[in-house]
Design a protein around this motif. Structure first.
Motif, PDB file in Angstrom:
ATOM      1  N   LYS A   3       2.635   0.986 -13.674  1.00 13.52           N
ATOM      2  CA  LYS A   3       3.701   0.834 -12.694  1.00 13.52           C
ATOM      3  C   LYS A   3       3.138   0.831 -11.284  1.00 13.52           C
ATOM      4  O   LYS A   3       3.560   0.063 -10.423  1.00 13.52           O
ATOM      5  CB  LYS A   3       4.733   1.963 -12.829  1.00 13.52           C
ATOM      6  CG  LYS A   3       5.651   1.811 -13.999  1.00 13.52           C
ATOM      7  CD  LYS A   3       6.697   2.906 -13.988  1.00 13.52           C
ATOM      8  CE  LYS A   3       7.609   2.794 -15.184  1.00 13.52           C
ATOM      9  NZ  LYS A   3       8.611   3.844 -15.207  1.00 13.52           N
ATOM     10  N   GLY A   4       2.175   1.701 -11.033  1.00  8.73           N
ATOM     11  CA  GLY A   4       1.552   1.778  -9.710  1.00  8.73           C
ATOM     12  C   GLY A   4       0.875   0.475  -9.336  1.00  8.73           C
ATOM     13  O   GLY A   4       0.976   0.000  -8.196  1.00  8.73           O
ATOM     14  N   ILE A   5       0.175  -0.120 -10.291  1.00  7.50           N
ATOM     15  CA  ILE A   5      -0.521  -1.389 -10.042  1.00  7.50           C
ATOM     16  C   ILE A   5       0.508  -2.496  -9.777  1.00  7.50           C
ATOM     17  O   ILE A   5       0.331  -3.308  -8.868  1.00  7.50           O
ATOM     18  CB  ILE A   5      -1.455  -1.744 -11.220  1.00  7.50           C
ATOM     19  CG1 ILE A   5      -2.609  -0.730 -11.279  1.00  7.50           C
ATOM     20  CG2 ILE A   5      -1.980  -3.165 -11.093  1.00  7.50           C
ATOM     21  CD1 ILE A   5      -3.474  -0.861 -12.503  1.00  7.50           C
ATOM     22  N   LEU A   6       1.596  -2.505 -10.566  1.00  7.30           N
ATOM     23  CA  LEU A   6       2.634  -3.515 -10.367  1.00  7.30           C
ATOM     24  C   LEU A   6       3.297  -3.368  -8.999  1.00  7.30           C
ATOM     25  O   LEU A   6       3.569  -4.360  -8.319  1.00  7.30           O
ATOM     26  CB  LEU A   6       3.690  -3.428 -11.473  1.00  7.30           C
ATOM     27  CG  LEU A   6       3.275  -3.981 -12.831  1.00  7.30           C
ATOM     28  CD1 LEU A   6       4.356  -3.695 -13.865  1.00  7.30           C
ATOM     29  CD2 LEU A   6       3.018  -5.466 -12.742  1.00  7.30           C
ATOM     30  N   LEU A   8       1.975  -2.015  -6.261  1.00  9.48           N
ATOM     31  CA  LEU A   8       1.017  -2.460  -5.242  1.00  9.48           C
ATOM     32  C   LEU A   8       0.896  -3.978  -5.209  1.00  9.48           C
ATOM     33  O   LEU A   8       0.816  -4.579  -4.137  1.00  9.48           O
ATOM     34  CB  LEU A   8      -0.353  -1.830  -5.493  1.00  9.48           C
ATOM     35  CG  LEU A   8      -0.483  -0.347  -5.141  1.00  9.48           C
ATOM     36  CD1 LEU A   8      -1.840   0.181  -5.575  1.00  9.48           C
ATOM     37  CD2 LEU A   8      -0.271  -0.133  -3.666  1.00  9.48           C
ATOM     38  N   ALA A   9       0.899  -4.615  -6.385  1.00  5.71           N
ATOM     39  CA  ALA A   9       0.820  -6.075  -6.442  1.00  5.71           C
ATOM     40  C   ALA A   9       2.066  -6.696  -5.795  1.00  5.71           C
ATOM     41  O   ALA A   9       1.971  -7.698  -5.075  1.00  5.71           O
ATOM     42  CB  ALA A   9       0.679  -6.548  -7.886  1.00  5.71           C
ATOM     43  N   GLY A  10       3.223  -6.103  -6.030  1.00  2.00           N
ATOM     44  CA  GLY A  10       4.461  -6.595  -5.427  1.00  2.00           C
ATOM     45  C   GLY A  10       4.438  -6.469  -3.915  1.00  2.00           C
ATOM     46  O   GLY A  10       4.832  -7.389  -3.194  1.00  2.00           O
ATOM     47  N   ILE A  11       3.979  -5.324  -3.414  1.00  2.00           N
ATOM     48  CA  ILE A  11       3.884  -5.125  -1.965  1.00  2.00           C
ATOM     49  C   ILE A  11       2.902  -6.122  -1.359  1.00  2.00           C
ATOM     50  O   ILE A  11       3.168  -6.720  -0.313  1.00  2.00           O
ATOM     51  CB  ILE A  11       3.489  -3.668  -1.642  1.00  2.00           C
ATOM     52  CG1 ILE A  11       4.629  -2.726  -2.025  1.00  2.00           C
ATOM     53  CG2 ILE A  11       3.136  -3.508  -0.166  1.00  2.00           C
ATOM     54  CD1 ILE A  11       4.278  -1.261  -1.944  1.00  2.00           C
ATOM     55  N   PHE A  12       1.773  -6.322  -2.005  1.00  3.17           N
ATOM     56  CA  PHE A  12       0.778  -7.277  -1.520  1.00  3.17           C
ATOM     57  C   PHE A  12       1.362  -8.682  -1.479  1.00  3.17           C
ATOM     58  O   PHE A  12       1.179  -9.421  -0.498  1.00  3.17           O
ATOM     59  CB  PHE A  12      -0.475  -7.243  -2.411  1.00  3.17           C
ATOM     60  CG  PHE A  12      -1.494  -8.274  -2.027  1.00  3.17           C
ATOM     61  CD1 PHE A  12      -2.265  -8.118  -0.878  1.00  3.17           C
ATOM     62  CD2 PHE A  12      -1.670  -9.419  -2.796  1.00  3.17           C
ATOM     63  CE1 PHE A  12      -3.188  -9.088  -0.516  1.00  3.17           C
ATOM     64  CE2 PHE A  12      -2.588 -10.385  -2.442  1.00  3.17           C
ATOM     65  CZ  PHE A  12      -3.355 -10.218  -1.287  1.00  3.17           C
ATOM     66  N   ALA A  13       2.080  -9.070  -2.529  1.00  5.62           N
ATOM     67  CA  ALA A  13       2.660 -10.409  -2.590  1.00  5.62           C
ATOM     68  C   ALA A  13       3.685 -10.606  -1.478  1.00  5.62           C
ATOM     69  O   ALA A  13       3.716 -11.651  -0.826  1.00  5.62           O
ATOM     70  CB  ALA A  13       3.293 -10.650  -3.951  1.00  5.62           C
ATOM     71  N   MET A  14       4.537  -9.595  -1.232  1.00  3.19           N
ATOM     72  CA  MET A  14       5.533  -9.716  -0.174  1.00  3.19           C
ATOM     73  C   MET A  14       4.863  -9.796   1.190  1.00  3.19           C
ATOM     74  O   MET A  14       5.291 -10.557   2.060  1.00  3.19           O
ATOM     75  CB  MET A  14       6.519  -8.542  -0.230  1.00  3.19           C
ATOM     76  CG  MET A  14       7.460  -8.628  -1.405  1.00  3.19           C
ATOM     77  SD  MET A  14       8.832  -7.469  -1.460  1.00  3.19           S
ATOM     78  CE  MET A  14       8.242  -6.002  -0.704  1.00  3.19           C
ATOM     79  N   THR A  15       3.807  -9.038   1.399  1.00  2.00           N
ATOM     80  CA  THR A  15       3.085  -9.066   2.664  1.00  2.00           C
ATOM     81  C   THR A  15       2.416 -10.416   2.869  1.00  2.00           C
ATOM     82  O   THR A  15       2.419 -10.969   3.966  1.00  2.00           O
ATOM     83  CB  THR A  15       2.028  -7.942   2.706  1.00  2.00           C
ATOM     84  OG1 THR A  15       2.678  -6.701   2.479  1.00  2.00           O
ATOM     85  CG2 THR A  15       1.323  -7.902   4.039  1.00  2.00           C
ATOM     86  N   PHE A  16       1.877 -10.971   1.817  1.00  2.57           N
ATOM     87  CA  PHE A  16       1.148 -12.227   1.893  1.00  2.57           C
ATOM     88  C   PHE A  16       2.058 -13.408   2.224  1.00  2.57           C
ATOM     89  O   PHE A  16       1.701 -14.285   2.994  1.00  2.57           O
ATOM     90  CB  PHE A  16       0.415 -12.468   0.570  1.00  2.57           C
ATOM     91  CG  PHE A  16      -0.423 -13.712   0.580  1.00  2.57           C
ATOM     92  CD1 PHE A  16      -1.587 -13.788   1.336  1.00  2.57           C
ATOM     93  CD2 PHE A  16      -0.045 -14.822  -0.172  1.00  2.57           C
ATOM     94  CE1 PHE A  16      -2.356 -14.939   1.341  1.00  2.57           C
ATOM     95  CE2 PHE A  16      -0.810 -15.966  -0.175  1.00  2.57           C
ATOM     96  CZ  PHE A  16      -1.974 -16.026   0.590  1.00  2.57           C
ATOM     97  N   VAL A  17       3.280 -13.420   1.633  1.00  2.00           N
ATOM     98  CA  VAL A  17       4.169 -14.561   1.823  1.00  2.00           C
ATOM     99  C   VAL A  17       5.216 -14.346   2.907  1.00  2.00           C
ATOM    100  O   VAL A  17       5.972 -15.252   3.215  1.00  2.00           O
ATOM    101  CB  VAL A  17       4.882 -14.939   0.498  1.00  2.00           C
ATOM    102  CG1 VAL A  17       3.899 -15.380  -0.538  1.00  2.00           C
ATOM    103  CG2 VAL A  17       5.746 -13.811   0.001  1.00  2.00           C
ATOM    104  N   SER A  18       5.298 -13.160   3.488  1.00  5.59           N
ATOM    105  CA  SER A  18       6.316 -12.892   4.499  1.00  5.59           C
ATOM    106  C   SER A  18       6.001 -13.631   5.794  1.00  5.59           C
ATOM    107  O   SER A  18       4.867 -13.983   6.081  1.00  5.59           O
ATOM    108  CB  SER A  18       6.435 -11.388   4.766  1.00  5.59           C
ATOM    109  OG  SER A  18       5.253 -10.910   5.364  1.00  5.59           O
ATOM    110  N   CYS A  19       7.030 -13.832   6.576  1.00  2.00           N
ATOM    111  CA  CYS A  19       6.907 -14.556   7.841  1.00  2.00           C
ATOM    112  C   CYS A  19       6.146 -13.707   8.853  1.00  2.00           C
ATOM    113  O   CYS A  19       6.485 -12.560   9.092  1.00  2.00           O
ATOM    114  CB  CYS A  19       8.306 -14.889   8.367  1.00  2.00           C
ATOM    115  SG  CYS A  19       8.292 -15.838   9.867  1.00  2.00           S
TER     116      CYS A  19
END
Length: 159
Positions: A3-6, A8-19
């Motif tokens: 769950k922790g890895i998921l 972190l991956a979600g936060i990274f993805a949102m940061t990467f694609v956010s405006c």
């Protein structure tokens, strides 16, 4: 751990694609001025003018289903379109005209109130969503509901 890895991956993805750019900086000032001028000229809204916006059913018995017709006139300059009407609870059910109401024409909104399980003083409202300038109109109903008599526990039942 998974769950922790998921997460972190979600936060990274949102940061990467956010405006990353400030959207307010992209707004052109001449477009804002043009929109303000255009909107200031548009005064052709429909207006829902109710004969009365509140109805008191008086004293009714718990379990009664009562109804009232709210009459209104479109006193605006454009056809009135009622998109929806919702009661403040499931006991209050409105019915409204589905066709546009022409300027100067009259319409009716039927509001039914089911007092089952609603003892004592009741005040309900119906929120109307329409193409008026404010977008929302409110009408109200109220009633004093006499509770049903409850059987006294422990009393023997006579045959």
């Amino acid at each position: 751990m998974k769950k922790g890895i998921l997460i972190l991956a979600g936060i990274f993805a949102m940061t990467f694609v956010s405006c990353k750019e400030d959207a307010a900086k992209k707004v052109k000032e001449e477009n804002v001025e043009m929109a303000e001028g255009r909107d200031a000229k548009n005064t052709d809204f429909p207006v829902m003018s109710f004969a009365k916006t509140e109805h008191d059913f008086g004293t009714i018995n718990e379990g009664d289903v009562v109804e009232h017709k709210f009459e209104f006139t479109n006193t605006g300059k454009a056809p009135l379109v009622i998109v929806s009407a919702k009661g403040s609870c499931g006991c209050t059910v409105p019915q409204w005209p589905k066709d546009p109401i022409a300027p100067g024409a009259k319409g009716e909104m039927l509001v039914k109130f089911n007092s089952s399980g609603k003892p004592n003083q009741q005040t309900k409202q119906v929120t109307i969503t329409a193409n008026t300038e404010t977008g929302k109109e409110i009408i109200k109903i109220k009633a004093s509901v006499t509770p049903k008599a409850k059987p006294v526990s422990g009393t023997p039942v006579s045959k």
